[in-house]
Design a protein around this motif. Sequence first.
Motif, short mmCIF file in Angstrom:
data_model
loop_
_atom_site.label_atom_id
_atom_site.label_comp_id
_atom_site.label_asym_id
_atom_site.label_seq_id
_atom_site.Cartn_x
_atom_site.Cartn_y
_atom_site.Cartn_z
N ILE A 24 0.82 -1.21 0.00
CA ILE A 24 0.00 0.00 0.00
C ILE A 24 0.86 1.26 0.00
CG2 ILE A 24 -1.60 1.38 1.40
CD1 ILE A 24 -2.83 -1.30 2.33
N LEU A 25 1.88 1.27 0.87
CA LEU A 25 2.71 2.46 1.01
C LEU A 25 3.62 2.67 -0.19
CD1 LEU A 25 3.70 2.34 4.80
CD2 LEU A 25 1.76 3.45 3.69
N GLY A 45 -6.68 1.51 1.78
CA GLY A 45 -5.28 1.88 1.71
C GLY A 45 -5.07 3.38 1.68
N THR A 46 -5.98 4.09 1.04
CA THR A 46 -5.87 5.55 0.98
C THR A 46 -6.03 6.16 2.38
OG1 THR A 46 -8.24 5.64 0.42
CG2 THR A 46 -6.67 5.78 -1.39
N THR A 47 -6.82 5.51 3.24
CA THR A 47 -6.99 5.99 4.61
C THR A 47 -5.68 5.89 5.37
OG1 THR A 47 -9.32 5.32 4.66
CG2 THR A 47 -8.25 5.68 6.78
N ASP A 76 -3.41 8.64 4.11
CA ASP A 76 -3.90 9.93 4.64
C ASP A 76 -3.54 10.07 6.12
OD1 ASP A 76 -4.97 10.66 2.22
OD2 ASP A 76 -7.02 10.11 2.73
N ALA A 77 -3.71 9.00 6.87
CA ALA A 77 -3.40 9.03 8.31
C ALA A 77 -1.94 9.37 8.53
CB ALA A 77 -3.74 7.68 8.94
N ILE A 78 -1.06 8.73 7.78
CA ILE A 78 0.38 8.98 7.92
C ILE A 78 0.70 10.44 7.63
CG2 ILE A 78 2.63 8.48 6.88
CD1 ILE A 78 1.65 5.56 6.57
N LYS A 79 0.12 10.98 6.57
CA LYS A 79 0.40 12.36 6.19
C LYS A 79 -0.17 13.35 7.21
CE LYS A 79 0.80 11.50 1.21
NZ LYS A 79 0.25 11.78 -0.13
N ILE A 92 -7.99 10.05 13.64
CA ILE A 92 -8.87 9.00 14.16
C ILE A 92 -9.71 8.47 13.00
CG2 ILE A 92 -10.67 8.40 15.82
CD1 ILE A 92 -8.05 9.29 17.12
N ASP A 93 -9.68 7.16 12.79
CA ASP A 93 -10.46 6.53 11.74
C ASP A 93 -11.93 6.90 11.88
OD1 ASP A 93 -11.77 4.62 10.02
OD2 ASP A 93 -9.99 3.36 10.18
#
Length: 235
Positions: free
Chosen positions: A23-24, A111-113, A116-119, A128-129
């Motif tokens: 994913i990454l 995977g996009t979540t 996005d979370a990392i960024k 938070i999801d």
Amino acid sequence: MGNSIKIIIVDDHPLIREGIKQILSFSEDVSIVGEGCNGQEALSLVEQVPCDLLLLDINMPVLDGIGALRALKETHPTLKVLLLSVASDLSTFKEALALQVNGYILKDSAGTTLIDAIKHIHAGNVFIDQSLNKHVFHLVQESSSTGSIAPEPSPTPDTSPVLTPYTLSINELSDRQKAILYLISRGLSNKEIASQLFLSEKTIRNNITLLFKKINVKDRVQATQFVLNYGKKIV
């Protein structure tokens, strides 16, 4: 690697680690600098390999993710940690917040979540999801009676707030804006919020645009985070 976000992945399932790496690999902004299979290895890795963010599974042998997070917040209080969970467990979620986790998402997220979370976390925000909004709502309700969003963490050298603070005074928000924030934290759509407040959907959209600017957030996840900080004063 350049200016990419340096990530360490820790999960006891090799297939999960491979999936995360795949994913990454689609993001040029991220590079993987290490991987491990339990919390104890996570503690060793961060001592050996410079990184910007640690992707940490919760359920692992030897030392689980919460135990590793607790230790890391004492030894590396500025290290950003994103917890991965297979289940949306409220008690674990509360404990993670109390330990000042930087992010919390479920493994079945897109995977996009994850990217996005990392960024978001790397930029200094808490992520938070959205699927955990039900827990956010529960904590907001709980804070109305206790005055506290999460249980007090064990004493650590870092005395910063549990969640990213906002400079805006809650008193600057109108009752309508507070109501909209509260309903956003419950995961309601614009249409559902409009129905609840007896307003048009267009009015809700306009209010949300202005509200997000006022509290300096970009999306509904960050707006929900605002509610986490100020829950008692919003409800």
